[in-house]
Design an enzyme around this catalytic site. Structure first.
Site, PDB file in Angstrom:
ATOM      1  CB  CYS A 162      -0.964  -0.049   1.175  1.00  0.00           C
ATOM      2  SG  CYS A 162      -2.240   1.241   1.120  1.00  0.00           S
ATOM      3  CG  ASP A 209      -6.925  -1.764  -4.629  1.00  0.00           C
ATOM      4  OD1 ASP A 209      -7.618  -0.787  -4.281  1.00  0.00           O
ATOM      5  OD2 ASP A 209      -5.711  -1.874  -4.369  1.00  0.00           O
ATOM      6  CG  HIS A 240      -6.054  -1.956  -0.875  1.00  0.00           C
ATOM      7  ND1 HIS A 240      -5.159  -1.458  -1.781  1.00  0.00           N
ATOM      8  CD2 HIS A 240      -5.635  -1.516   0.340  1.00  0.00           C
ATOM      9  CE1 HIS A 240      -4.236  -0.746  -1.158  1.00  0.00           C
ATOM     10  NE2 HIS A 240      -4.509  -0.772   0.136  1.00  0.00           N
TER      11      HIS A 240
END
Length: 272
Positions: A162, A209, A240
């Site tokens: 991320c 995502d 995600h």
């Protein structure tokens, strides 16, 4: 298997701190994996990932980007970050980026907790930019290559998740000696930045995502046009943070496949 783990202070004035792991019987200098945190910091999950790479035979190192002079800044202390994580996990994912939904949920908390959660959330999601951390990451790879007794003189690869995924990509643009970089569901470097990439990059994404994954084909095309080495996997029916086994988003099939691909990729990058 016995791991040797420790928190290490480093940098010109020992201003940085990181979690380091290696096999205790590995006495020779080892190639290194730099593990770059998610937005939650160097928590139990990131330490676990660091341990996995150590068990695979690497010196693994996760710098705590939220620490200054060995201590977390107030808004990003471990317990404060956990409090925000618990709060967000109690909401539908749509609320994370929807101030109206978040404010409704915040209003149900007592005033003191509401103040803490708000300040930490704003610091984590609004007051931090990737560029704020790049100098610390460069100091980390320098330490690993030149000063760490267990990896001195060896190659370094990076992996991030991320926020850390975006930083892993950005590091590949700034560190000319980086051997390879892995991006897990993180934003790609800008087209201007990627022209400076000198190592292979591998990206891992979930098809659900959309905010991240919809931009991957354009990134791949930019890399191709600039003569850069980029491969990627987009996993179907996957969201995600699919690699994080502490989250509801965890996808064991995608995570298992991605991990073996990462190990193969790192082996190739560090043995060319």
């Amino acid at each position: 298997m016995v791991l040797e783990t420790q928190w290490v202070r480093y940098g010109k004035n020992k201003e940085h701190i990181g979690y380091m792991a290696k096999m205790d019987r590995a006495n020779e200098n080892l190639p290194a994996v730099l593990v770059i945190q998610e937005i939650w910091g160097v928590d139990e999950h990131i330490q676990d990932i660091t341990n996995r790479f150590a068990q695979a035979g690497y010196l693994a190192f996760a710098p705590d980007l939220y620490a200054k002079n060995g201590e977390r800044i107030e808004e990003l202390r471990t317990e404060r970050v956990k409090e925000v994580k618990v709060f967000l996990d109690s909401l539908p994912h749509s609320a994370w980026n929807n101030p109206g939904e978040r404010d409704q949920a915040l209003a149900k908390l007592n005033a003191e907790k509401q103040d803490r959660v708000t300040k930490t959330f704003e610091k984590m999601f609004g007051g931090i930019h990737s560029s704020d951390y790049i100098e610390e990451l460069l100091a980390t790879t320098k330490y690993i290559r030149e000063e760490c007794p267990s990896s001195n003189g060896q190659g370094v690869v990076s992996i991030g998740f991320c926020m850390g995924g975006a930083l892993s990509g950005l590091l590949s643009c700034r560190d000319e000696q980086l051997n390879g970089a892995v991006i897990f569901y993180g934003n790609a470097p800008s087209e201007d930045e990627l022209q400076n990439i000198n190592c292979p990059i591998y990206g891992f994404y979930g098809d659900q995502d959309k905010r991240i994954t919809d931009n991957v084909p354009a990134f791949a095309e930019q890399m191709k046009q600039n003569g850069k080495n980029f491969d990627y996997q987009i996993y179907p029916q996957t969201g995600h943070a699919f690699f994080n086994d502490t989250r509801a988003s965890y996808n064991v099939v995608a995570a298992r496949d991605a991990f073996q691909r990462v190990l193969s990729f790192f082996h190739d990058c560090l043995n060319q």
